[in-house]
Scaffold this motif. Structure first.
Motif, PDB file in Angstrom:
ATOM      1  N   LYS A 187     -19.333-102.355 -77.163  1.00 21.32           N
ATOM      2  CA  LYS A 187     -20.343-102.300 -78.214  1.00 21.32           C
ATOM      3  C   LYS A 187     -21.642-101.622 -77.778  1.00 21.32           C
ATOM      4  CE  LYS A 187     -18.834-106.304 -80.817  1.00 21.32           C
ATOM      5  NZ  LYS A 187     -18.911-107.747 -80.689  1.00 21.32           N
ATOM      6  N   SER A 188     -21.904-101.673 -76.466  1.00 19.27           N
ATOM      7  CA  SER A 188     -23.232-101.271 -76.017  1.00 19.27           C
ATOM      8  C   SER A 188     -23.434 -99.770 -75.978  1.00 19.27           C
ATOM      9  CB  SER A 188     -23.445-101.798 -74.607  1.00 19.27           C
ATOM     10  OG  SER A 188     -22.534-101.144 -73.756  1.00 19.27           O
ATOM     11  N   GLY A 189     -22.373 -99.053 -76.242  1.00 18.82           N
ATOM     12  CA  GLY A 189     -22.548 -97.623 -76.114  1.00 18.82           C
ATOM     13  C   GLY A 189     -22.115 -97.151 -74.729  1.00 18.82           C
ATOM     14  N   LEU A 190     -21.851 -98.130 -73.870  1.00 21.48           N
ATOM     15  CA  LEU A 190     -21.399 -97.774 -72.531  1.00 21.48           C
ATOM     16  C   LEU A 190     -20.073 -97.014 -72.625  1.00 21.48           C
ATOM     17  CD1 LEU A 190     -22.466 -98.336 -69.702  1.00 21.48           C
ATOM     18  CD2 LEU A 190     -20.887-100.253 -69.561  1.00 21.48           C
ATOM     19  N   ARG A 191     -19.229 -97.477 -73.533  1.00 16.92           N
ATOM     20  CA  ARG A 191     -17.932 -96.848 -73.731  1.00 16.92           C
ATOM     21  C   ARG A 191     -18.138 -95.398 -74.155  1.00 16.92           C
ATOM     22  NH1 ARG A 191     -14.021 -99.272 -78.286  1.00 16.92           N
ATOM     23  NH2 ARG A 191     -12.189 -99.360 -76.984  1.00 16.92           N
ATOM     24  N   TRP A 192     -19.058 -95.249 -75.089  1.00 19.09           N
ATOM     25  CA  TRP A 192     -19.374 -93.922 -75.579  1.00 19.09           C
ATOM     26  C   TRP A 192     -19.817 -93.044 -74.416  1.00 19.09           C
ATOM     27  CZ3 TRP A 192     -24.036 -91.231 -75.677  1.00 19.09           C
ATOM     28  CH2 TRP A 192     -24.075 -90.089 -76.514  1.00 19.09           C
ATOM     29  N   LEU A 193     -20.696 -93.643 -73.584  1.00 18.19           N
ATOM     30  CA  LEU A 193     -21.236 -92.926 -72.449  1.00 18.19           C
ATOM     31  C   LEU A 193     -20.125 -92.517 -71.479  1.00 18.19           C
ATOM     32  CD1 LEU A 193     -24.225 -92.326 -71.758  1.00 18.19           C
ATOM     33  CD2 LEU A 193     -24.043 -94.143 -70.040  1.00 18.19           C
ATOM     34  N   VAL A 194     -19.248 -93.495 -71.195  1.00 13.73           N
ATOM     35  CA  VAL A 194     -18.155 -93.232 -70.268  1.00 13.73           C
ATOM     36  C   VAL A 194     -17.302 -92.063 -70.761  1.00 13.73           C
ATOM     37  CG1 VAL A 194     -15.973 -94.146 -69.402  1.00 13.73           C
ATOM     38  CG2 VAL A 194     -18.015 -95.554 -69.287  1.00 13.73           C
ATOM     39  N   HIS A 195     -17.062 -92.065 -72.064  1.00 19.34           N
ATOM     40  CA  HIS A 195     -16.229 -90.988 -72.583  1.00 19.34           C
ATOM     41  C   HIS A 195     -16.975 -89.670 -72.634  1.00 19.34           C
ATOM     42  CE1 HIS A 195     -12.441 -92.899 -73.691  1.00 19.34           C
ATOM     43  NE2 HIS A 195     -13.186 -94.004 -73.697  1.00 19.34           N
ATOM     44  N   ARG A 196     -18.257 -89.757 -73.034  1.00 22.76           N
ATOM     45  CA  ARG A 196     -19.027 -88.536 -73.165  1.00 22.76           C
ATOM     46  C   ARG A 196     -19.297 -87.861 -71.826  1.00 22.76           C
ATOM     47  NH1 ARG A 196     -21.663 -86.647 -77.670  1.00 22.76           N
ATOM     48  NH2 ARG A 196     -22.222 -84.960 -76.259  1.00 22.76           N
ATOM     49  N   THR A 197     -19.612 -88.662 -70.825  1.00 20.77           N
ATOM     50  CA  THR A 197     -20.003 -88.071 -69.549  1.00 20.77           C
ATOM     51  C   THR A 197     -18.803 -87.579 -68.752  1.00 20.77           C
ATOM     52  OG1 THR A 197     -19.826 -90.213 -68.523  1.00 20.77           O
ATOM     53  CG2 THR A 197     -22.019 -89.552 -69.277  1.00 20.77           C
ATOM     54  N   GLY A 198     -17.622 -87.882 -69.271  1.00 19.38           N
ATOM     55  CA  GLY A 198     -16.467 -87.401 -68.536  1.00 19.38           C
ATOM     56  C   GLY A 198     -16.025 -88.377 -67.463  1.00 19.38           C
ATOM     57  N   LEU A 199     -16.721 -89.504 -67.365  1.00 12.18           N
ATOM     58  CA  LEU A 199     -16.284 -90.509 -66.400  1.00 12.18           C
ATOM     59  C   LEU A 199     -14.845 -90.925 -66.688  1.00 12.18           C
ATOM     60  CD1 LEU A 199     -19.083 -93.150 -65.711  1.00 12.18           C
ATOM     61  CD2 LEU A 199     -17.571 -92.026 -64.052  1.00 12.18           C
ATOM     62  N   ALA A 200     -14.534 -90.954 -67.984  1.00  7.99           N
ATOM     63  CA  ALA A 200     -13.199 -91.390 -68.394  1.00  7.99           C
ATOM     64  C   ALA A 200     -12.124 -90.483 -67.829  1.00  7.99           C
ATOM     65  CB  ALA A 200     -13.109 -91.406 -69.916  1.00  7.99           C
ATOM     66  N   ARG A 201     -12.550 -89.250 -67.530  1.00  6.61           N
ATOM     67  CA  ARG A 201     -11.538 -88.329 -67.014  1.00  6.61           C
ATOM     68  C   ARG A 201     -11.003 -88.766 -65.652  1.00  6.61           C
ATOM     69  NH1 ARG A 201     -14.427 -83.180 -67.575  1.00  6.61           N
ATOM     70  NH2 ARG A 201     -15.384 -84.043 -69.429  1.00  6.61           N
ATOM     71  N   LEU A 202     -11.756 -89.647 -65.018  1.00  8.60           N
ATOM     72  CA  LEU A 202     -11.274 -90.166 -63.733  1.00  8.60           C
ATOM     73  C   LEU A 202     -10.087 -91.107 -63.925  1.00  8.60           C
ATOM     74  CD1 LEU A 202     -14.675 -90.895 -61.972  1.00  8.60           C
ATOM     75  CD2 LEU A 202     -13.113 -88.985 -61.599  1.00  8.60           C
ATOM     76  N   LEU A 203      -9.960 -91.637 -65.127  1.00 10.80           N
ATOM     77  CA  LEU A 203      -8.854 -92.552 -65.388  1.00 10.80           C
ATOM     78  C   LEU A 203      -7.602 -91.749 -65.678  1.00 10.80           C
ATOM     79  CD1 LEU A 203     -10.609 -94.994 -67.886  1.00 10.80           C
ATOM     80  CD2 LEU A 203      -9.952 -95.522 -65.540  1.00 10.80           C
ATOM     81  N   PRO A 204      -6.427 -92.324 -65.339  1.00 14.93           N
ATOM     82  CA  PRO A 204      -5.196 -91.636 -65.753  1.00 14.93           C
ATOM     83  C   PRO A 204      -5.155 -91.583 -67.283  1.00 14.93           C
ATOM     84  CG  PRO A 204      -4.714 -93.769 -64.722  1.00 14.93           C
ATOM     85  CD  PRO A 204      -6.178 -93.547 -64.607  1.00 14.93           C
ATOM     86  N   PRO A 205      -4.511 -90.538 -67.841  1.00 17.37           N
ATOM     87  CA  PRO A 205      -4.608 -90.294 -69.278  1.00 17.37           C
ATOM     88  C   PRO A 205      -4.202 -91.493 -70.133  1.00 17.37           C
ATOM     89  CG  PRO A 205      -3.080 -88.751 -68.212  1.00 17.37           C
ATOM     90  CD  PRO A 205      -3.724 -89.528 -67.138  1.00 17.37           C
ATOM     91  N   HIS A 206      -3.137 -92.201 -69.729  1.00 19.22           N
ATOM     92  CA  HIS A 206      -2.700 -93.264 -70.632  1.00 19.22           C
ATOM     93  C   HIS A 206      -3.701 -94.413 -70.643  1.00 19.22           C
ATOM     94  CE1 HIS A 206      -1.238 -95.338 -67.056  1.00 19.22           C
ATOM     95  NE2 HIS A 206      -1.074 -96.407 -67.793  1.00 19.22           N
ATOM     96  N   LEU A 207      -4.456 -94.570 -69.534  1.00 16.24           N
ATOM     97  CA  LEU A 207      -5.474 -95.626 -69.530  1.00 16.24           C
ATOM     98  C   LEU A 207      -6.665 -95.222 -70.385  1.00 16.24           C
ATOM     99  CD1 LEU A 207      -5.594 -97.178 -65.963  1.00 16.24           C
ATOM    100  CD2 LEU A 207      -4.580 -98.052 -68.060  1.00 16.24           C
ATOM    101  N   ARG A 208      -6.961 -93.935 -70.372  1.00 13.70           N
ATOM    102  CA  ARG A 208      -8.032 -93.445 -71.227  1.00 13.70           C
ATOM    103  C   ARG A 208      -7.696 -93.717 -72.682  1.00 13.70           C
ATOM    104  NH1 ARG A 208      -8.388 -87.506 -70.184  1.00 13.70           N
ATOM    105  NH2 ARG A 208      -7.339 -87.966 -68.223  1.00 13.70           N
ATOM    106  N   GLN A 209      -6.425 -93.426 -73.013  1.00 14.45           N
ATOM    107  CA  GLN A 209      -5.999 -93.666 -74.398  1.00 14.45           C
ATOM    108  C   GLN A 209      -6.009 -95.159 -74.683  1.00 14.45           C
ATOM    109  OE1 GLN A 209      -2.393 -91.624 -73.767  1.00 14.45           O
ATOM    110  NE2 GLN A 209      -2.956 -89.852 -75.014  1.00 14.45           N
ATOM    111  N   MET A 210      -5.585 -95.929 -73.690  1.00 17.40           N
ATOM    112  CA  MET A 210      -5.561 -97.372 -73.846  1.00 17.40           C
ATOM    113  C   MET A 210      -6.953 -97.877 -74.183  1.00 17.40           C
ATOM    114  SD  MET A 210      -3.694 -99.892 -73.949  1.00 17.40           S
ATOM    115  CE  MET A 210      -2.329-100.567 -73.068  1.00 17.40           C
ATOM    116  N   ASP A 211      -7.925 -97.339 -73.471  1.00 17.40           N
ATOM    117  CA  ASP A 211      -9.292 -97.767 -73.688  1.00 17.40           C
ATOM    118  C   ASP A 211      -9.701 -97.525 -75.137  1.00 17.40           C
ATOM    119  OD1 ASP A 211     -11.939 -98.577 -72.823  1.00 17.40           O
ATOM    120  OD2 ASP A 211     -12.470 -96.485 -73.194  1.00 17.40           O
ATOM    121  N   ARG A 212      -9.222 -96.437 -75.687  1.00 15.65           N
ATOM    122  CA  ARG A 212      -9.571 -96.119 -77.057  1.00 15.65           C
ATOM    123  C   ARG A 212      -8.961 -97.091 -78.063  1.00 15.65           C
ATOM    124  NH1 ARG A 212      -8.154 -90.281 -77.734  1.00 15.65           N
ATOM    125  NH2 ARG A 212      -8.624 -90.126 -75.535  1.00 15.65           N
TER     126      ARG A 212
END
Ligand SMILES: Cc1cc2nc3c(=O)[nH]c(=O)nc-3n(C[C@H](O)[C@H](O)[C@H](O)COP(=O)(O)OP(=O)(O)OC[C@H]3O[C@@H](n4cnc5c(N)ncnc54)[C@H](O)[C@@H]3O)c2cc1C
Ligand code: SF4
Ligand code: SF4
Lengths: 460, 469
Positions: free
Chosen positions: A157-182
Motif C-alpha cells: 500500500k505504501s507505494g514501496l511496491r510501486w517504487l520497487v517495480h519502477r526503479t527496476g529493483l524488481a528485475r532482480l527477482l526471477p520473472p515468475h516471482l515478479r509476476q507473483m508479486d503483482r
C-alpha cells in the motif's frame, strides 16, 4: 526374486555410518511396508503423474518413487542425493492415489520419506535456518504471520511496491516471482475473528454447529474469503464457531518432512475443536482439509488421543460438502461463463469433486464451461513454485492453454495456493483483461449478495 | 553400471540425457507389473528415432550387450525384467501417431503411443481400433504388438494380431526390416508381420506399425445375467455362439470375484450367485437391439436366474463397470495379486473353473476367477502376500497344476499375456519338443548372438509334467 536381495546395511558397522546410510536405516524403520507391498507395479498411476508427464522418466513417476523407497528398505540401494531430489521433485498432488487400483496411499509414503530425509539427509546451514524460520518460527504463530501480512500490506500500500517495480529493483527477482508479486492479494492485518468475532448464528432451519478452520495463509491473504465462508455457512443453516485457540493445520509441515511439528499442531487443533462442541469441522482450503482428514492416521500411535483423532478426521468436511447438504442458498443471477480447476488435495485427498461443480452450476444464469484436464495439478503444490520454479511454471502454462479454451470469464478454485497460482497463470498468459480467478466461496457470496434477482433479469 | 567406453559410444548417439546408468534409473527399470521378479540392468537408453535404435543395436551387438525393449512395463510375464543385465531400451519417446489414413482405413504409429491415445484419436474420426487390453490407458502399442495383447472385445473383433498390417523393426544387428504395409492382402513369402507379433521383444525392436482400422460401431448395449449354477452359465455361452451371435464382449465372473467386487464397489451384484455373465453387443441399433433380445432369451432358457438388459448406453457402461472394478477390488484385498492367464476352448469353461477351485482348495489358497468367457480366456487370480514365502511356494505349485489342467482340456498356458520369464518352464507343454526346436531356429535366424531379451520365452530348466514325473 531373480536376484537375491542384498543384506540390509549392518547396524554396527562404523565404516558405513554416513548421513545417507542413516537415512536408509530410518526409511527401513519408518516406511509403511504394507503400503510398499500393496503397489503391484501396474503402472496405472503413470499418466496421472505430472512429474512423469514432464520428464517421461520412470524414476519421476509414482511407481518409480515407490520402487526407490522399496529399494532403500530392501537394501538394494543406499538412498542418495538423487533419492532426495526425486522425493522433492514430487508435487505431492496425489493424483496417483486417485488413479491407483490397489489404493496405495502414496501421500503417506511420501511424507514418511520426507520426514526421514528431513531428519537424516545432509543439509546446508542456510536450508536449516530457513526451514526453522518458516516451519517453527512462522506458520504456527498467528501473530507473527499477521505481522508478516502487515509488512506485506505496508509494502503493497505504501507505494514501496510501486517504487520497487519502477526503479527496476524488481528485475532482480526471477520473472515468475515478479509476476507473483503483482498478483499477490492485499494482505490484511485483520483476520476473520477480528472482523466478525468467534460466533455467527444460523439462519433458517438449523443444520448443525460447525467449527471453522480459519487457516494460516488463508486468514492473512484471503481473510475476506474466510468471512464469506462463515456467512455462507450461516445462510445454509449452520451455526458457526471460530475458536481462537486453533492453529495451523500442519499440512505444509507434514509435506515437507516436519513430522513432529505436524503432530503437535494436530493435537492442538483436535483439543480445540473437541472442546468447542461442534458437529463438523469445516475447511475452505483443499490443502488444509486433506491434512485434517489424515489426523487419525497421523496420531495412530497415540492411544490416548486415538478416539478424538478419529472423531476429528471423520467429522471434517469441505465447505462445499456442507453447503451442498445445507439449506438451499438464496443465490441470484450471475450471467457469466465460469470454469472450475480442481484443487488436488480436495479431489485426491478429501475425494471431493462433485460438490463444488454442482454448487457452481446451481447459480442462476451462469454458464458452466468444463475445463479439459481440470483434475491435473496446476503446479502450485504448497511451496513447489518456489522450490521448482521451472517445472511449476511449465505445468502452469500447459494448464493455461486448457483454461484459454474454455473462454470463461471466471476461473474458480478451492484452495489459496491454487488460487494464487491461477492468478499468476492468468497474468502470465495475458488473460488478465478478461478473466479473473476467485475462490468458490467468493463466487457464491457474490451471487448471494450482489447477484441480480433472476426474475428481474428474465423480465428485462 | 556401463563400461565407460560403451557409455561414451551410446552418449555420442543419443546424447547425455538419454543414456543413464545411475542407481536410480537402474532400479526403476528392474521390474514390470509381474509380481516376484526383479533384476537390475546395467543401463537405460531412450531412443527417439529408428536411426537411433539402429545405432544402439549396432553398439550392443558389437559388444554382446543384452537389449530389453520396453514400453510401459505393464506386462504380466516378467518380459521386461532384465535378467541378464544389459540395456533396457525405453520406447516411450517414440510416441507419435504418424498418420490416420481415412482412404485406406489405417493408422501408422510409433511404438510408444498409448493404446488409449490411439483409440481417442481414431474415434474422433468415426473410426475404430478394437484391441482394448484393460491396461490400455498405459500400455503402448509396441508392447501390445510384442505381447499380442487381447481385450474385452476379443470375441467379436479378435486381438492385436488381427489389426497389424505392417511393421518396421530393427534387427539385432541394426538392420531395418519392413514387413507388410497398407495392404489387406499380401502373401509374399513367410508372414514376418505375424511372426513379430507376440515375439516379446526377442526377435526385433518394433519402431513403427501400420494398423488396420474399421468403422466405429453406431451403438452399443449391455446386459447382465445371474446364475446359481456354473454349468448354466457355460451353457449360455455355448448357446449364444452356436446361435451365431457374436457379442463384442462376453465376460465371466465367478462367485468369489462377485463377492469381492460387491464388497468393494457396492453396485448391487448378487453375492449368493455362482457366476454372472456380462454381455455387450455393438453395431447398428436394430441389430444390437435384436441381438440383445435374443441373448436375453437364450440366457433365460439356459438357466439364468435373472437377466437385466441395460436400457441405455450409459446404463450399459454401469453394467460393465462391474468387470472393470474387478481388478481394483481384488487388488485391495491382499497385498500381492498374481493374475494368470489360462485359456481353454469355451465349451470347457465350467470344467476349468471347477478344476481351478479344486486346486485352490487342495493348496489352501484364495483364487478368484474372471475373464473373457467368449474366448475361453480365464484369469484365475491368486490373492496372496509376496512376503509369505511358504504361501508363494504353494501358489507356484497350484499354477503348475492349473496349466496342466488347461492343456488337458485342450487349452493353453497363456491367452494374451505372453510367456516371458514366468511361463517359460511350461512352454514345452504346449508346443512340444518340435515346436521348441522350430522356435529356437527362428530366434537364431533373427538374433544369432541372442542379445534381444535373453532369458525370455525359452528356458534351460523346463518343467516336467506331473504324469512324466
Ligand atoms: C492391470 C493390468 C491389466 C492388464 N490387462 C491386460 C489385458 O486385458 N489384455 C492383455 O493382453 N494384457 C493385459 N495386461 C498386460 C500388459 O498390459 C500387456 O502385455 C501390454 O501389451 C504391455 O504393454 P507395455 O507397453 O506395458 O509393454 P511392456 O510391458 O513394456 O513390454 C511388453 C513386451 O513387449 C516388448 N516390447 C515393448 N515395446 C517393444 C518394441 N517397441 N519393440 C519390441 N518389443 C517391445 C518388451 O520387450 C516385452 O517383451 C494387463 C496388465 C496389467 C498390469
Ligand atoms: S503425488 Fe503427484 S507428483 Fe507425486 S508421484 Fe503422485 S502424481 Fe506424481
Ligand atoms: S497405480 Fe498403484 S499399484 Fe499401480 S503402480 Fe501405481 S501405485 Fe503401484
Amino acid at each position: 526374486m531373480v536376484q537375491p536381495v542384498p543384506a540390509k546395511p549392518k547396524k554396527t558397522d562404523p565404516a558405513v555410518v554416513t548421513p545417507w546410510n542413516n537415512l536408509g536405516r530410518q526409511l527401513a524403520h519408518t516406511l509403511d511396508e504394507d503400503e510398499l507391498t500393496n503397489c503391484m507395479r501396474c503402472g496405472f498411476c503413470l499418466p496421472a503423474c505430472p512429474t512423469y508427464r514432464e520428464t517421461g522418466l520412470e524414476a519421476a513417476s509414482p511407481r518409480g518413487r515407490i520402487a526407490l523407497m522399496k529399494a532403500a528398505v530392501d537394501g538394494w540401494m543406499t538412498p542418495d542425493e538423487s533419492f532426495r531430489n526425486q522425493m522433492n521433485f514430487c508435487l505431492g498432488c496425489r493424483a496417483c492415489e486417485t488413479a491407483c487400483p490397489a489404493d496405495v496411499r502414496f501421500g503417506r509414503l511420501l511424507e514418511q520419506s520426507r520426514a526421514a530425509i528431513a531428519e537424516h539427509a545432509p543439509i546446508t546451514r542456510y536450508e536449516k535456518t530457513m526451514r526453522h524460520l518458516f516451519f517453527q518460527g512462522l506458520f504456527p504463530h498467528r501473530s507473527r504471520l499477521r505481522l508478516v501480512g502487515a509488512l506485506l500490506a505496508l509494502y503493497q500500500k505504501s507505494g514501496l511496491r510501486w517504487l520497487v517495480h519502477r526503479t527496476g529493483l524488481a528485475r532482480l527477482l526471477p520473472p515468475h516471482l515478479r509476476q507473483m508479486d503483482r498478483v499477490l492479494p492485499t494482505a490484511s492485518m485483520q483476520g476473520v475473528v477480528e472482523r466478525i468475532g468467534t460466533h455467527v448464528p444460523a439462519h433458517g432451519k438449523k443444520r448443525g454447529r460447525v467449527g471453522l478452520l480459519r487457516g494460516c495463509i488463508m486468514d492473512v491473504a484471503f481473510a475476506d474469503t474466510n468471512v464469506n465462508t462463515a456467512r455462507l455457512l450461516s445462510a445454509a443453516g449452520y451455526e458457526v464457531v471460530i475458536p481462537r485457540s486453533q492453529t495451523c493445520c500442519g499440512a505444509l509441515h507434514a509435506h515437507s518432512g516436519e513430522e513432529r511439528q505436524a503432530h503437535r499442531l494436530a493435537k492442538e487443533n483436535i483439543r480445540t475443536f473437541r472442546e468447542a462442541g461442534v458437529d463438523w469441522v469445516a475447511s475452505n482450503a483443499g490443502g488444509c482439509g486433506a491434512q485434517l482428514v489424515e489426523y487419525s492416521h497421523l496420531l495412530q500411535n497415540e492411544p490416548k488421543l486415538a478416539e478424538d483423532a478419529r472423531w476429528f478426521a471423520a467429522h471434517t468436511r469441505d465447505i462445499s460438502q456442507l453447503l451442498a447438504e445445507g439449506n438451499p442458498l438464496p443465490l441470484r443471477s450471475v450471467p457469466k461463463r465460469v470454469t472450475y480447476q480442481h484443487s488436488c488435495h480436495l479431489k485426491n485427498g478429501m475425494k471431493v469433486s462433485q460438490e463444488p461443480e454442482s454448487l457452481i452450476r446451481s447459480i442462476p444464469d451462469l454458464t458452466y464451461m468444463p475445463l479439459n484436464k481440470g483434475e491435473h495439478c496446476c503446479g502450485s503444490a504448497g511451496i513447489y513454485n518456489l522450490t521448482h520454479p521451472e517445472t511449476s511454471m511449465h505445468i502452469l502454462d500447459e494448464k493455461m492453454n486448457d483454461v484459454k479454451e474454455t473462454t470463461a470469464d471466471i476461473l474458480v478454485t478451492t484452495n489459496p495456493g491454487c488460487l494464487l497460482q491461477m492468478k499468476l497463470g492468468i497474468e502470465r498468459s495475458g488473460l488478465a483483461s478478461h478473466m479473473q480467478a476467485v475462490h468458490l466461496v467468493d463466487l457464491l457470496t457474490e451471487s448471494m449478495e450482489k447477484g441480480d434477482d433472476p426474475h428481474n433479469q428474465k423480465e428485462k | 553400471m556401463l563400461n565407460s567406453e560403451i557409455k561414451a559410444q551410446l552418449v555420442s548417439v543419443l546424447g547425455d540425457a538419454h543414456v543413464r546408468d545411475d542407481v536410480e534409473s537402474r532400479i526403476t527399470h528392474s521390474y514390470d507389473a509381474t509380481p516376484l521378479y526383479q533384476s537390475m540392468p546395467d543401463g537405460v537408453v531412450f531412443p527417439s528415432t529408428t536411426q537411433e535404435v539402429q545405432d544402439v543395436l549396432r553398439i550392443a551387438s558389437k559388444h554382446h550387450i543384452p537389449i530389453v525393449g520396453r514400453g510401459s512395463g505393464s506386462n504380466l510375464s516378467a518380459d521386461t525384467v532384465p535378467v541378464a543385465g544389459g540395456l533396457v531400451m525405453v520406447m516411450t519417446r517414440m510416441n507419435q501417431i504418424l498418420e490416420i489414413d481415412k482412404e485406406n482405413l489405417t493408422a501408422t504409429v510409433q511404438p510408444g503411443v498409448y493404446t488409449q491415445t490411439l483409440h481417442e484419436a481414431v474415434e474422433k474420426e468415426g473410426l475404430f481400433y478394437p484391441p482394448d487390453p484393460s491396461s490400455m490407458k498405459i500400455s503402448t502399442l509396441g508392447g501390445n504388438i510384442a505381447e499380442c495383447s487381447g481385450g474385452l472385445r476379443g470375441l467379436k473383433y479378435g486381438t492385436t494380431k488381427d489389426y497389424v498390417l505392417g511393421l518396421e523393426a530393427v534387427l539385432a544387428n541394426g538392420q531395418v526390416l519392413r514387413t507388410g504395409g497398407k495392404l489387406y492382402k499380401d502373401v509374399a513369402g513367410y508372414d514376418l508381420t505375424k511372426l513379430l507379433i507376440g515375439s516379446e521383444g526377442t526377435l526385433a525392436i518394433i519402431t513403427e506399425a501400420t494398423l488396420k482400422l474399421i468403422p466405429l460401431p453406431e451403438s452399443r448395449r449391455a446386459l447382465v445375467a445371474h446364475y446359481h449354477d456354473l454349468d448354466a452359465a457355460a451353457r449360455t455361452v455355448s448357446a449364444i455362439i452356436s446361435d451365431r451371435i457374436l457379442p463384442c464382449t462376453l465376460e465371466f465372473m465367478d462367485r468369489k470375484t462377485i463377492q469381492v467386487v460387491e464388497d468393494y464397489a457396492r453396485i448391487g451384484l448378487p453375492k449368493e450367485m455362482e457366476a454372472i455373465l456380462l454381455v455387450e453387443q455393438d453395431g447398428p441399433l436394430e441389430v444390437v437391439e435384436r441381438d440383445m433380445e435374443r441373448i436375453r432369451h437364450i440366457a433365460e432358457t439356459t438357466g439364468a436366474t435373472h437377466v437385466e438388459v441395460a436400457r441405455t448406453e450409459a446404463d450399459g457402461a454401469q453394467v460393465m463397470a462391474a468387470r472393470r472394478n474387478a481388478l481394483s477390488a481384488l487388488a485391495r484385498l491382499r497385498p500381492t495379486l498374481i493374475l494368470e492367464d489360462a485359456t481353454v476352448p469355451r465349451s470347457r469353461i465350467a470344467d476349468m473353473v471347477r478344476e481351478i477351485n479344486r486346486i485352490a482348495d487342495e493348496y489352501n489358497l484364495q483364487i478368484c476367477t474372471f475373464g473373457h468367457a467368449g474366448d475361453g480366456n480365464l484369469h484365475p487370480t491368486f490373492l496372496t502376500d509376496a512376503r509369505d514365502t511358504e504361501e508363494i511356494e504353494r501358489v507356484e505349485k497350484a499354477f503348475a497344476d492349473i496349466f496342466e489342467a488347461a492343456i488337458r482340456f485342450g487349452g493353453t498356458i497363456t491367452g494374451e499375456h505372453g510367456v516371458g520369464l514366468a511361463k517359460a518352464p511350461f512352454l514345452e507343454w504346449k508346443v512340444g519338443a518340435a515346436g521348441i526346436t522350430v522356435m529356437k531356429g527362428i530366434k537364431h535366424a533373427f538374433d544369432p548372438q541372442g542379445i534381444l531379451n535373453p532369458g525370455k520365452i525359452f528356458t534351460d530348466q523346463p518343467r516336467l509334467r506331473k504324469e512324466n514325473m
